[in-house]
Design a protein around this motif. Structure first.
Motif, PDB file in Angstrom:
ATOM      1  N   LYS A 276     -35.725 -19.529 -53.565  1.00  0.00           N
ATOM      2  CA  LYS A 276     -36.215 -20.482 -54.567  1.00  0.00           C
ATOM      3  C   LYS A 276     -37.642 -20.110 -54.992  1.00  0.00           C
ATOM      4  O   LYS A 276     -38.276 -20.740 -55.696  1.00  0.00           O
ATOM      5  CB  LYS A 276     -36.130 -21.803 -54.189  1.00  0.00           C
ATOM      6  CG  LYS A 276     -35.003 -22.871 -54.006  1.00  0.00           C
ATOM      7  CD  LYS A 276     -34.864 -24.114 -53.513  1.00  0.00           C
ATOM      8  CE  LYS A 276     -33.726 -24.778 -53.126  1.00  0.00           C
ATOM      9  NZ  LYS A 276     -33.688 -26.099 -52.867  1.00  0.00           N
ATOM     10  N   GLY A 278     -38.458 -17.775 -57.218  1.00  0.00           N
ATOM     11  CA  GLY A 278     -38.631 -17.449 -58.504  1.00  0.00           C
ATOM     12  C   GLY A 278     -39.028 -15.846 -58.497  1.00  0.00           C
ATOM     13  O   GLY A 278     -39.246 -15.186 -57.801  1.00  0.00           O
ATOM     14  N   TRP A 280     -41.544 -13.213 -59.630  1.00  0.00           N
ATOM     15  CA  TRP A 280     -43.045 -12.861 -59.669  1.00  0.00           C
ATOM     16  C   TRP A 280     -43.356 -11.374 -59.411  1.00  0.00           C
ATOM     17  O   TRP A 280     -42.474 -10.601 -58.968  1.00  0.00           O
ATOM     18  CB  TRP A 280     -43.533 -13.439 -58.472  1.00  0.00           C
ATOM     19  CG  TRP A 280     -43.787 -15.228 -58.565  1.00  0.00           C
ATOM     20  CD1 TRP A 280     -42.790 -15.910 -58.186  1.00  0.00           C
ATOM     21  CD2 TRP A 280     -44.547 -16.207 -59.372  1.00  0.00           C
ATOM     22  NE1 TRP A 280     -43.058 -17.261 -58.476  1.00  0.00           N
ATOM     23  CE2 TRP A 280     -44.172 -17.435 -59.396  1.00  0.00           C
ATOM     24  CE3 TRP A 280     -45.637 -15.733 -60.377  1.00  0.00           C
ATOM     25  CZ2 TRP A 280     -44.693 -18.376 -60.043  1.00  0.00           C
ATOM     26  CZ3 TRP A 280     -46.217 -16.898 -60.945  1.00  0.00           C
ATOM     27  CH2 TRP A 280     -45.823 -18.069 -60.984  1.00  0.00           C
TER      28      TRP A 280
END
Length: 484
Positions: A276, A278, A280
């Motif tokens: 989770k 994401g 980056w």
């Protein structure tokens, strides 16, 4: 061998180097003084104010080297890095091909950032003007950054940033461990909440920029410039890409275990465990098991004295922290070579109330004292250790509060043989004194307590304060009246 006709040479355009050069140029107006610096800008002390016997306040300004030369006709600023130092020949050679034979040499080349990792485009160290401008540019597009470190730069950054989430990785149990204790840290933490205290007035200090990259003011080939001024962030907008207020999340007692590029992260086990996180540009795994994705990482984990360029072919004695070891006259182990500021480490037994910290105040004091020692040797005069080394003292500002540090402010080296008295008024002031055997050995003053001169006198005089007990910090008693 050196000749009486040879000039004084100083390496480094930071506060230590410029202070040393100015003092020598002033004391020897008929002799040449050369200041070698890699940048057209030098750091100068302005608005100097002696607050008390040992406390001093000043601004640091970047100015064109022509300002110095205009003030001192015998001072020549050479914009070039040092390529070679041969101490037996008393010779310095610069990258632009110039050679200088010196009478006395003072090395003030500062320190370089101790980066988490080298050559990673997503890891940024903040040290000089160029790197601060790069940080500002990258921050403007960032939604989240990770700040690693717990010193002055980290403290200033985390407080000043707006519009960007900040993950702050701290190896200690409390913020600002270098400067204050856990109690002071708790006093300051509310300042990191979104509704921060009002900002101070914009700084009116003149600012200059330069297109030069690579070498900076240290005057040393391939190294970054001298450190930023104590108020480098004033007047600089440190705003991220988010419109909302910044949010700061602290991760205590941890360090960086591993840094992942985006590609490496998605192929790693860490991704499976933290699906989770994401998308980056870079990911950080901390030693406490936490992991974060972010736009970039700020490495604010200290500095290393910038000595390497001077070591080849010479026989300098180095301290454990890689600084040039100097005696109580700021002399290195090599004849006619002195050092001052962050590049050096004291080799004498310090006063029980003083310790070396690589701060602006000490850079100025060391540069000034080194020049006096060089002059004394040339004039064959004796000189005593300067009074500034008698008591550690420093004024700065953190989280928009005035901060004064005196003596053994963190009970450094005292073991269990001390007691603390603390007075705290939420949002206004935090006052702590360190006592041992009934005598004050140190103090931390946060806020406008106006107690610094009184406490400085009590520490220097070593008066027995046992009979005052906790009344020493009673806010209803004007303590200054006790000790007039």
């Amino acid at each position: 061998m050196a000749s009486d006709r040879d000039p004084f040479v100083i390496v480094g355009g930071g506060i230590a180097g410029v202070t040393c050069a100015e003092q020598l140029a002033s004391q020897f107006p008929s002799e040449e003084v050369y200041l070698l610096t890699a940048s057209p800008l030098v750091k100068t002390v302005t608005n100097f104010k002696q607050v008390s016997k040992t406390l001093e306040e000043f601004n640091v300004e970047e100015q064109p080297s022509s300002v110095l030369e205009g003030k001192y006709p015998n001072l020549k600023v050479i914009q070039s890095t040092v390529k070679l130092l041969q101490v037996k020949q008393h010779l310095v050679q610069t990258e632009n091909g110039q050679t200088f034979h010196y009478k006395k040499l003072c090395l003030c080349s500062g320190a370089r950032p101790k980066l988490l990792t080298q050559d990673n485009p997503h890891v940024l160290g903040i040290r000089d003007t160029d790197s601060a401008q790069e940080f500002q540019k990258r921050l403007s597009k960032a939604k989240r950054i990770v700040v690693v470190g717990n010193g002055g730069i980290a403290l200033e950054l985390v407080y000043e940033i707006e519009g960007c989430e900040v993950i702050w990785a701290i190896k200690d149990k409390a913020i600002g461990n270098t400067f204050f204790d856990a109690g002071a840290a708790q006093f300051l933490i509310p300042s990191l909440e979104p509704d921060k205290k009002d900002r101070s007035l914009p700084c009116k200090r003149a600012r200059y920029t330069t297109d030069k990259t690579g070498a900076g003011q240290s005057g040393v080939s391939g190294e970054l410039g001298s450190a930023l001024g104590p108020d480098w962030h004033e007047g600089v907008e440190l705003r991220g890409a988010e419109k909302s207020s910044s949010r700061t999340h602290m991760e205590y007692e941890c360090e960086v275990e591993k840094i992942y590029t985006q590609q490496d992260f998605f192929m790693s086990d860490l991704n499976k465990e933290n699906s989770k996180l994401g998308m980056w540009p870079v990911y950080v795994q901390l030693t406490n098991g936490m992991a974060y994705g972010c736009d970039f990482i700020v490495s604010a984990t200290g500095v290393v004295p910038n000595t390497d360029p001077f070591l080849c072919g010479n026989n300098f004695e180095l301290a454990a922290d890689h600084g040039l070891k100097v005696d109580d006259h700021m002399r290195t182990s090599e004849q006619d070579v002195y050092a001052a500021g962050e590049v050096c480490t004291i080799g004498w037994e310090p006063s029980p109330l003083w310790q070396q910290m690589r701060l602006w105040t000490q850079a100025r004091q060391m540069g000034w004292y080194a020049a006096r020692c060089m002059a004394a040797e040339v004039l064959e005069e004796s000189i005593d250790l300067d009074f500034c080394f008698e008591l550690f003292s420093h004024i700065t500002k953190f989280f928009n509060y005035k901060v004064v540090l005196l003596g053994k402010f963190n009970a450094q080296g005292l073991g269990q043989d001390h007691e603390l008295l603390v007075r705290c008024t939420k949002g206004r002031e935090y006052v702590k004194v360190v006592l041992s055997g009934g005598r004050m050995l140190g103090a931390v003053l946060i806020g406008d307590s106006d107690l610094e001169e009184t406490f400085e006198n009590l520490i220097l005089n070593q008066m027995d304060l046992s009979r005052y007990g906790e009344e020493l910090l009673n806010p209803n008693i004007d303590i200054e009246d006790y000790f007039d």
